[in-house]
Every structure is written in C-alpha cells, then in structure tokens.
Design a protein around this motif. Structure first.
Motif, short mmCIF file in Angstrom:
data_model
loop_
_atom_site.label_atom_id
_atom_site.label_comp_id
_atom_site.label_asym_id
_atom_site.label_seq_id
_atom_site.Cartn_x
_atom_site.Cartn_y
_atom_site.Cartn_z
N ASP A 15 6.29 58.38 -18.35
CA ASP A 15 6.08 57.00 -17.91
C ASP A 15 6.98 56.01 -18.65
O ASP A 15 6.91 54.80 -18.41
CB ASP A 15 4.61 56.60 -18.14
N GLY A 16 7.79 56.53 -19.58
CA GLY A 16 8.75 55.67 -20.27
C GLY A 16 8.24 55.03 -21.55
O GLY A 16 8.82 54.07 -22.03
N TYR A 17 7.15 55.56 -22.11
CA TYR A 17 6.60 54.98 -23.34
C TYR A 17 6.78 55.93 -24.52
O TYR A 17 6.88 57.14 -24.35
CB TYR A 17 5.10 54.67 -23.15
N THR A 30 5.01 41.17 -32.61
CA THR A 30 4.78 40.67 -31.25
C THR A 30 5.98 40.92 -30.34
O THR A 30 5.84 40.98 -29.13
CB THR A 30 4.49 39.15 -31.26
N LYS A 31 7.16 41.10 -30.93
CA LYS A 31 8.37 41.31 -30.10
C LYS A 31 8.57 42.79 -29.77
O LYS A 31 9.25 43.13 -28.81
CB LYS A 31 9.62 40.82 -30.86
N ARG A 32 8.02 43.66 -30.61
CA ARG A 32 8.24 45.09 -30.39
C ARG A 32 6.90 45.82 -30.48
O ARG A 32 6.65 46.58 -31.42
CB ARG A 32 9.17 45.68 -31.44
N ILE A 33 6.06 45.57 -29.50
CA ILE A 33 4.70 46.13 -29.57
C ILE A 33 4.74 47.66 -29.54
O ILE A 33 3.99 48.33 -30.22
CB ILE A 33 3.83 45.54 -28.45
N GLN A 34 5.67 48.21 -28.77
CA GLN A 34 5.72 49.67 -28.66
C GLN A 34 6.39 50.35 -29.84
O GLN A 34 6.28 51.54 -30.01
CB GLN A 34 6.50 50.02 -27.42
N GLY A 35 7.15 49.59 -30.60
CA GLY A 35 7.78 50.22 -31.75
C GLY A 35 9.23 49.87 -31.88
O GLY A 35 9.73 48.99 -31.18
N ILE A 36 9.87 50.56 -32.80
CA ILE A 36 11.25 50.23 -33.11
C ILE A 36 12.18 51.25 -32.46
O ILE A 36 12.03 52.45 -32.64
CB ILE A 36 11.48 50.21 -34.63
N PHE A 37 13.09 50.75 -31.67
CA PHE A 37 14.14 51.59 -31.10
C PHE A 37 15.46 50.94 -31.48
O PHE A 37 15.48 49.76 -31.80
CB PHE A 37 13.98 51.65 -29.57
N PRO A 38 16.59 51.53 -31.53
CA PRO A 38 16.85 52.91 -31.12
C PRO A 38 16.31 53.93 -32.12
O PRO A 38 15.78 53.57 -33.17
CB PRO A 38 18.37 52.96 -31.07
N TYR A 39 16.48 55.18 -31.77
CA TYR A 39 15.89 56.25 -32.56
C TYR A 39 16.43 56.37 -33.98
O TYR A 39 15.80 56.98 -34.82
CB TYR A 39 16.08 57.58 -31.83
N THR A 40 17.60 55.82 -34.23
CA THR A 40 18.13 55.90 -35.59
C THR A 40 17.16 55.22 -36.56
O THR A 40 17.13 55.52 -37.73
CB THR A 40 19.51 55.21 -35.68
N LYS A 60 -5.23 39.70 -28.54
CA LYS A 60 -5.03 39.20 -27.17
C LYS A 60 -3.64 39.56 -26.66
O LYS A 60 -3.46 39.92 -25.50
CB LYS A 60 -5.23 37.69 -27.14
N ARG A 61 -2.64 39.45 -27.55
CA ARG A 61 -1.28 39.80 -27.13
C ARG A 61 -1.19 41.28 -26.76
O ARG A 61 -0.55 41.65 -25.79
CB ARG A 61 -0.28 39.52 -28.26
N LEU A 62 -1.84 42.12 -27.55
CA LEU A 62 -1.83 43.55 -27.26
C LEU A 62 -2.54 43.82 -25.93
O LEU A 62 -2.10 44.63 -25.12
CB LEU A 62 -2.54 44.32 -28.40
N TRP A 63 -3.63 43.14 -25.72
CA TRP A 63 -4.42 43.30 -24.49
C TRP A 63 -3.54 43.00 -23.26
O TRP A 63 -3.49 43.78 -22.30
CB TRP A 63 -5.61 42.35 -24.56
N ILE A 64 -2.82 41.88 -23.31
CA ILE A 64 -1.97 41.46 -22.18
C ILE A 64 -0.85 42.48 -21.96
O ILE A 64 -0.58 42.91 -20.84
CB ILE A 64 -1.40 40.04 -22.42
N TYR A 65 -0.22 42.90 -23.06
CA TYR A 65 0.88 43.88 -22.97
C TYR A 65 0.36 45.19 -22.36
O TYR A 65 0.99 45.79 -21.50
CB TYR A 65 1.45 44.12 -24.37
N THR A 66 -0.81 45.60 -22.82
CA THR A 66 -1.39 46.87 -22.35
C THR A 66 -1.67 46.80 -20.85
O THR A 66 -1.37 47.75 -20.10
CB THR A 66 -2.72 47.12 -23.11
N LEU A 67 -2.22 45.69 -20.40
CA LEU A 67 -2.55 45.57 -18.98
C LEU A 67 -1.28 45.56 -18.12
O LEU A 67 -1.27 46.10 -17.02
CB LEU A 67 -3.39 44.32 -18.73
N GLU A 68 -0.20 44.98 -18.66
CA GLU A 68 1.08 45.01 -17.92
C GLU A 68 1.54 46.46 -17.76
O GLU A 68 1.97 46.86 -16.70
CB GLU A 68 2.15 44.25 -18.69
#
Ligand SMILES: NC(=O)c1ccc[n+]([C@@H]2O[C@H](COP(=O)([O-])OP(=O)(O)OC[C@H]3O[C@@H](n4cnc5c(N)ncnc54)[C@H](OP(=O)(O)O)[C@@H]3O)[C@@H](O)[C@H]2O)c1
Length: 332
Positions: free
Chosen positions: A128-130, A176-186, A298-306
């Motif tokens: 799913d791209g996550y 808040t800018k990188r909820i999923q984490g830090i990319f690139p993989y390096t 709340k920010r996480l909630w909104i991001y998750t629903l998206e």
C-alpha cells in the motif's frame, strides 16, 4: 486491575468472543492460550492460517496438560473454543477482507486484542506504499478497530479494545511533517520506526477514548516490558553475534512469555474494566508527554484517516472524520 503475575480468577462464557492478532506465536500465543483456557471463544487472526492451526493444536494439548497438573481457574469444558482467520496487517486489502469475513460470519465481538507486530526490521515498503512498522503495527490495527467497533457497540455489553504497545514509545517524538518516518533509507533508523509505531498506538488510544466516551466499549494500551520472544528476528541481517548476544541477555533477564502476556490477559478479562490509557505490570503507568499531547493526537488522527479512506466503509469514515471536525487543531 491488580499488580502481580497471577491469572485473574474468572470464568468466561463461550459466548464471549475475543480476537487476538498475531496469535500464532510469542505474546499473542500466550494470551490466546490463557484466555481460551478461561473459557472464552478466541479467534486467532494470523497471516498464516497453517501456523494459526498449529497453534490451536498446541494450545489444546497444553490445556490437557494444565488440567492434569490441576492448574487453578481453568474452564470446565473438554475442548477449548478457538478458530483461525487469515489477516495480514501489512496489506489493507487483507485487513478489509478479514473485517468482511468476520462480519459475514454473524459473530459478535467483545474483546479485540491488537497484538501482532514487527520490530526493528530492515527498510520495507508495504504493497500500500507505507513504511512497514507504521502499517503492520499501527495503521492496519487502526483500520481493524474502526471497522469492528460497530459490532462491539451493537452488543451493548462490556467490550474492550487492547493495543499492545511498548515502553519503546518513549524513544521518539512526533514530527508533524514526517508522520510516517524519515526517508530516504540512508537515514532509516529501525529503532525509531518501531518506537514511533508504538507511540501512535498510545495516541490512538487517547483519541478513541474521546470518541467512545459514555459507550460500552473501552480502549487501553498495554506494555508487556522486555519479554523473551522472537520479536527481534527483524535484526536477522545484523548477523550471528548480535542475534546470539540478544538471545543470551533475553534468556537471562527478560520476562517469560507468560509474565509478559499477563498485562494483556488482565486487561481483557479482569472484571474491573481498564479505565486508564496505559498499563505496565497491570497498573496504570507513565507514558510520554508526546503521547498525551492532544494536538498531536488530532494531527495523527487526520493523517490516519487520509491513509485509510479508500479502505474504510463510508459510514465509518464519515463518523470518524466528523469527530475530527468537531475538534480544533492548534496551528499557532
Ligand atoms: N517481546 C517484547 O519484549 C515486547 C515488548 C514490548 C512490546 N511488545 C509487543 O508485543 C507484541 C507481540 O510481540 P512478540 O514479542 O510476541 O513478537 P513475536 O513473537 O515476533 O510475534 C509477533 C506476532 O505478530 C505477527 N505478525 C507480524 N507481522 C504481521 C502482519 N503483517 N500481519 C499479521 N500478523 C503479523 C507474527 O506473525 P508471524 O508468525 O506470521 O510472523 C507473530 O504472530 C508486538 O506488538 C510487540 O511490539 C513486545
């Protein structure tokens, strides 16, 4: 909830239905075994049905052994009530299929234990791209909770959602800018990614507690502590020395699987409904100020629903988004 390792002395009805994700091994296996031995019906939600069935077979054998030993508190049934269903949390289609099959089965649901997890695995993106930790530990479970919630609300009984989080959530902040984490993989840091997925579970707990206020469904997080399981197999690529060092430390100093699972079992079956957001050793415990920050929640909630919009039934999506709309985000 009490504060020791003993099993709560309760008899559970077969009509009480408990779903445990990642039930085929580790803490999920131990949790499933004891809850089934107390009498409830347990559905093992596993990504390999074959491994789930093997776990059922093993639990049934261990039940007969416990009966022979005269272990206190076991149910009086001859056989335990368990079933296996397929669920891969790293695939939102699989998670949605599980929900559909569960609803179509006509079963009710009383306790949902979100236990499955991956830890410290090498960088991986799901279909799913996550990021893998984000989806398997947090996002997939969020979808499961949201979609199964109406089943729990419909029965009107004492229902519980338990998220198996970790003290490791203390290792990270909320970006808040990188909820999923830090990319690139390096820049990929596996400890941070795991910790973040566990932090998000605590934050989800807070948001859902607000959503569920006054309802028959409660939600809490549990922290098993350091437990000797196979959880760090994600570090396999770190080599023989690292793996064996960990195993020796784990063997010498970590909790046994039973000791680690007892906090989850307690939250699931103790007649005293867990009313705190986070438990360690069966008592309410410290969790980070980041996890308690309502604006971040709340920010996480909104991001998750998206992220989940294409996979959620529209009525559930509308309910959860209108709940968000009723809240305000501090953009100062
Ligand atoms: N062990 C500890 O010290 C510790 C400490 C704090 C918190 N925890 C938490 O406790 C939970 C259980 O961990 P554990 O130590 O019992 O680990 P484990 O022995 O590695 O078991 C993990 C379980 O999750 C399942 N799983 C992994 N990815 C999945 C996916 N995509 N879909 C469905 N199931 C998946 C695994 O299935 P497979 O068998 O198919 O891989 C397995 O059944 C995790 O959430 C972990 O974060 C553990």
């Amino acid at each position: 909830m009490g504060g020791d390792y003993s099993l709560p002395m309760v008899t559970l009805s077969r009509d009480r239905i408990v779903v445990v994700t990642g039930a085929n091994r580790g803490l999920g296996y131990e949790t499933t075994k004891w809850i089934a031995m107390l009498g409830a019906t347990v559905i093992l939600a596993c990504r390999s049905v074959e491994n789930g069935r093997k776990a059922v077979e093993k639990i049934n054998k261990e039940f007969q052994e416990e009966k022979k030993k005269g272990t206190q508190g076991l149910c009086n049934y001859d056989h335990l009530s368990m079933d296996v269903m397929e669920l891969d949390l790293s695939s939102l289609s699989s998670t949605r299929k599980f929900v559909k099959e569960y609803r179509d089965s006509g079963r009710s649901l009383h306790v949902l234990i979100c236990n499955a997890g991956v830890a410290m695995c090498p960088p991986e993106i799901t279909e799913d791209g996550y990021e893998m930790h984000f989806q398997a530990n947090y996002l997939g479970h969020f979808l499961l909770c949201a979609e199964l919630l109406p089943l729990m609300e419909a029965n009107g009984e004492d229902c519980r959602i338990i998220l198996v989080s970790s003290f490791m959530h203390l290792n990270c902040g909320f970006d808040t800018k990188r909820i999923q984490g830090i990319f690139p993989y390096t820049l990929y840091n596996r400890i941070i990614h795991y910790s973040r997925s566990k932090l998000y579970q605590v934050m989800q707990t807070y948001s859902m507690r607000r959503l569920l206020e006054g309802s028959n469904v409660s939600i809490c997080c549990v922290n098993p502590g350091w437990v000797h399981t196979d959880i760090i197999r994600g570090l396999g690529d770190y080599g023989f020395l690292m793996n064996w060092s960990y195993r020796i430390v784990a063997w010498a100093g970590f909790k046994t699987m039973y000791q680690g699972a007892i906090v989850t079992i307690n939250a699931a079956v103790n007649p005293d409904k867990p009313d705190s957001p986070y438990y360690t050793n069966n008592v309410p415990a410290y969790h980070s100020s980041t996890s308690r920050d309502e604006d971040y929640q709340k920010r996480l909630w909104i991001y998750t629903l998206e992220c989940l919009k294409p996979f959620m039934r529209s009525e559930i999506w509308s309910r959860l988004t209108s709940f968000t709309m009723a809240t305000e985000i501090d953009d100062s």
